[in-house]
Design an enzyme around this catalytic site. Structure first.
Site, PDB file in Angstrom:
ATOM      1  CE  LYS A  41      -4.260   1.398   2.362  1.00 21.14           C
ATOM      2  NZ  LYS A  41      -5.016   1.227   3.612  1.00 21.14           N
TER       3      LYS A  41
HETATM    4  O1  G3P Z   1      -9.768   2.589   4.141  1.00 16.70           O
HETATM    5  C1  G3P Z   1      -9.256   3.822   4.538  1.00 16.70           C
HETATM    6  C2  G3P Z   1      -9.649   4.058   5.926  1.00 16.70           C
HETATM    7  O2  G3P Z   1      -8.902   3.298   6.811  1.00 16.70           O
HETATM    8  C3  G3P Z   1      -9.802   5.449   6.344  1.00 16.70           C
HETATM    9  O3  G3P Z   1     -11.023   5.470   6.921  1.00 16.70           O
HETATM   10  O4  G3P Z   1     -12.727   6.285   8.428  1.00 16.70           O
HETATM   11  O5  G3P Z   1     -10.308   6.886   8.814  1.00 16.70           O
HETATM   12  O6  G3P Z   1     -11.564   7.882   6.921  1.00 16.70           O
HETATM   13  P1  G3P Z   1     -11.427   6.706   7.822  1.00 16.70           P
END
Ligand code: G3P
Length: 217
Positions: A87
Site C-alpha cells: 500500500k
Molecule cells: O480505508 C481507509 C480508511 O482506513 C480510512 O477510513 O474512516 O479513517 O476515513 P477513515
C-alpha cells in the site's frame, strides 16, 4: 463486489472471515495504532497473523515517503506472504514505486486518493487497487460517492484493469451505493458489513414462521 474489512483488529477479522464473505483486509498505520500495535517488529508480526486468518489480499502500508524507502519497505512487506499487497500513498514517489512494483508483478494499493486525476495516474502506473476515501470527502462536504462514479467512468473509457477499492467506507449505505456505482471492492468496518443483514421484515417473518411451527407441534 469484493468485501475487504478495514481493521487491524484480529477478533473482527476472524468474525468477518467466519461469515464466509470476506475477500481481504486493509490496514493503515492509524488502524494499527488503534489496536496498540506499534514498532516495526510488532507490525510485521501482526501482518503475518492477519495473513493466517484470511485467504485473500492483505494491504500493508509503507511508511517511507521517498522512492528508495518505499521500494525497500514494500519489498520487505511483499516478502512476508504472497497475500500482501503493498500500500503506497498517492504522491509522486508513490506513483514511481507503484510502477516499479507493477513491473515486478507485485500487487499494489494506491491510498489517500481524493481525485479522478490521482486515480488516472494510479491506473497508468499499473496499480492493482486504487483507494478513493469516500468518507473523508463526505467529511468536508464533498460527495465521496461522486468520485467513485467518476473514476468508474474514466476507467471504463480506457479499459483500465486497476480495481476501484472504495475506502473510508463508514456505514452500510455507503456499501450499497458503491455497489450500485460499480466499485470493484469496498473496505469498511465490520459494523457496516453486518448492517447489510438487517431488515425488520426478516425478523418479523422469522418470528412468525417459528411461532406457526410451534402451533403444529
Ligand atoms: O480505508 C481507509 C480508511 O482506513 C480510512 O477510513 O474512516 O479513517 O476515513 P477513515
Amino acid at each position: 463486489m469484493k468485501f475487504f474489512i478495514d481493521t487491524a483488529n484480529l477478533e473482527q477479522i476472524k468474525e468477518a472471515q467466519a461469515l464466509g464473505i470476506l475477500d481481504g483486509v486493509t490496514t493503515n498505520p492509524s488502524l494499527m495504532a488503534k489496536e496498540g500495535i506499534t514498532g516495526e517488529a510488532n507490525i510485521i508480526n501482526h501482518y503475518k497473523a492477519i495473513c493466517k486468518l484470511v485467504d485473500g489480499d492483505v494491504s500493508a502500508e509503507v511508511i517511507a515517503t521517498d522512492f528508495d524507502g518505499m521500494v525497500k519497505q514494500g519489498e520487505e512487506l511483499a516478502a512476508l506472504n504472497p497475500q500482501i499487497v503493498v500500500k503506497l500513498p498517492l504522491i509522486k514517489d508513490g506513483i514511481k514505486a507503484c510502477k516499479y512494483f507493477s513491473d515486478k508483478g507485485i500487487k499494489t494499493n494506491m491510498t489517500l486518493v481524493f481525485s479522478v486525476g490521482q486515480a488516472l495516474l494510479a491506473a497508468k502506473a499499473g496499480a492493482t487497487y486504487v483507494s478513493p476515501f469516500i468518507g473523508r470527502l463526505d467529511d468536508i462536504s464533498t460527495d465521496g460517492l461522486n468520485l467513485i462514479a467518476e473514476i468508474r467512468q474514466v476507467y471504463n473509457n480506457y479499459g483500465y484493469q486497476t480495481e476501484i477499492l472504495a475506502a473510508s467506507v463508514r456505514h452500510t449505505m455507503h456499501i450499497i451505493d458503491c455497489a450500485k456505482l460499480g466499485a470493484d471492492v469496498m473496505t469498511g468496518p465490520l459494523k457496516a458489513i453486518e448492517g447489510l443483514l438487517n431488515h425488520p421484515l426478516t425478523d418479523i417473518g422469522l418470528a412468525k414462521f417459528l411461532a406457526d411451527f410451534k402451533k403444529g407441534n
